[in-house]
Design an enzyme around this catalytic site. Structure first.
Site, mmCIF file in Angstrom:
data_model
loop_
_atom_site.group_PDB
_atom_site.id
_atom_site.type_symbol
_atom_site.label_atom_id
_atom_site.label_comp_id
_atom_site.label_asym_id
_atom_site.label_seq_id
_atom_site.Cartn_x
_atom_site.Cartn_y
_atom_site.Cartn_z
ATOM 1 N N TYR A 201 0.807 -1.220 0.000
ATOM 2 C CA TYR A 201 0.000 0.000 0.000
ATOM 3 C C TYR A 201 0.839 1.268 0.000
ATOM 4 C CZ TYR A 201 -4.400 -2.444 0.340
ATOM 5 O OH TYR A 201 -5.494 -3.231 0.050
ATOM 6 N N GLU B 35 -9.163 -26.482 11.204
ATOM 7 C CA GLU B 35 -9.211 -25.790 9.915
ATOM 8 C C GLU B 35 -9.954 -24.457 9.995
ATOM 9 O OE1 GLU B 35 -11.176 -26.316 5.471
ATOM 10 O OE2 GLU B 35 -10.758 -28.102 6.652
ATOM 11 N N ASP C 274 -11.778 -30.571 7.331
ATOM 12 C CA ASP C 274 -12.916 -31.141 6.619
ATOM 13 C C ASP C 274 -12.493 -32.385 5.842
ATOM 14 O OD1 ASP C 274 -14.571 -29.100 7.494
ATOM 15 O OD2 ASP C 274 -14.340 -27.902 5.664
#
Length: 363
Positions: free
Chosen positions: A107, A192, A245
């Site tokens: 930035y 996760e 998952d």
């Protein structure tokens, strides 16, 4: 009936087995600031001299090796310019004893970089060229990961940080400066997703699997979360278990923590090979008779990721992980951790995790 004492004994056995199997992680001494400055200055001189002579393609030796980094195409001239700019930026940070994140650097001059991935790849290129971890270049990354549970440590300013909070704390940006790690935990649970992380805290998971440290990278982990996990093993040698998952992305996230990222240089020592996969495993989909409403079909992108992962050496060399991927492909469906609530709202905390640890069902 699984008891806490049985779980604790199994975790102690796991700890000793991991220490015996992996041994101590290698310790690579980092160059001091003067050495780092000297390396940067050496490459700035090489680039300036090559530009003055009109050399192209540009070839630069990778520090400490017989390999070279080559820019062949005319379209790569801009990449060389960005590398030169970043070398100068890092040199200035080191000279002034200041640090900056990649986000801050981006930035400062958005027009120069164009987009964040360009800066990210330039940073990786620079660390490979200099053969120096990014932390030695005073260029950091903004943390997004959280930690909670039985852990306290001192931050870079010497302030005591206690992680026993109801929502977890943000993993500090300056992981290398943390010290005096203390914990009564028996293991680390790497989760996760943030939602599962918060549910485990709310369910008071320590009542069912003993005192532990919870970590989440909120999906694919950032550098600081990965480095923090590695430091916890190096400092405390607590066994770490991954809860992801039962889908290709979950296994991919496990692999990033355990084996390292395809996009980052190994020199940063971000992988934790001692991490073990406890769930949600594709084999659990059938074993637990997970209801159909909790299952989702694999997409074409999922299938492509399964095929990609199945070809990677760290998977092909681990038969258990490879078998889980093949099972996922055969089932042609996936289940998120939240899908276990279809069995019972507290099934994950009260039944699944205690039973998996009691039966040593990690891989």
């Amino acid at each position: 009936m699984t008891t806490i004492q049985e779980i604790i004994e199994n975790l102690k056995d796991l700890k000793q087995n991991l220490i015996a199997f992996h041994g101590a992680n290698p310790v690579f001494p980092h160059p001091n600031k003067e050495e780092t400055l000297a390396r940067i200055e050496e490459y700035i001189v090489l680039i300036v001299a090559a530009v003055a002579r009109g050399d192209w393609p540009l070839q630069l030796p990778i520090h400490g090796s017989d390999e070279t980094m080559i820019w062949k195409l005319a379209t790569q001239r801009r990449k060389c310019l960005l590398l030169f700019h970043l070398l100068a930026k890092s040199h200035a940070l080191l000279r002034t004893n200041t640090t900056s994140t990649k986000r801050d650097i981006y930035y400062e001059d958005v027009a120069l970089w164009g987009n964040q991935p360009v800066l990210d790849s330039t940073v990786t290129q620079m660390t490979k060229l200099l053969n120096i971890p990014r932390c030695c270049l005073n260029i950091g990354a903004t943390s997004k990961g959280l930690v909670a549970g039985s852990l306290n440590f001192l931050d870079g300013d010497g302030k005591l940080i206690d992680c026993q909070t109801p929502t977890g704390i943000l993993i500090p940006n300056d992981v290398e400066k943390l010290s005096q790690f203390r914990s009564k935990a028996f293991h680390i649970l790497v989760v996760e997703k943030d939602s599962t992380f918060q549910k485990l805290i709310d369910d008071k998971i320590e009542r069912f699997i003993g005192d532990c440290i919870l970590i989440t990278g909120k999906g694919y982990p950032d550098v600081n979360t990965r480095r923090f996990l590695r430091r916890l093993w190096d400092e405390l040698q607590l066994p770490a278990l991954a809860l992801v998952d039962a889908d290709p992305h979950g296994i991919s996230i496990l692999a990033v923590y355990r084996f390292g990222s395809q996009n980052l240089e190994d020199i940063e020592h971000l992988s934790t090979p001692q991490l073990r996969y406890i769930g949600l495993q594709p084999s659990d989909i059938e074993a637990l008779k997970i209801p159909d409403e909790a299952k989702l079909p694999l997409t074409q992108r999922d299938r492509s990721l399964v095929d990609t992962l199945a070809r990677r050496p760290f998977i092909t060399e681990n038969q258990l992980l490879h078998d889980q991927l093949l099972r996922l492909r055969r089932l042609d469906c996936k289940v998120e951790i939240q899908g276990l609530t279809k069995i019972h709202p507290q099934f994950l905390s009260r039944t699944y995790l205690p039973a998996k640890i009691q039966s040593k069902s990690w891989m």
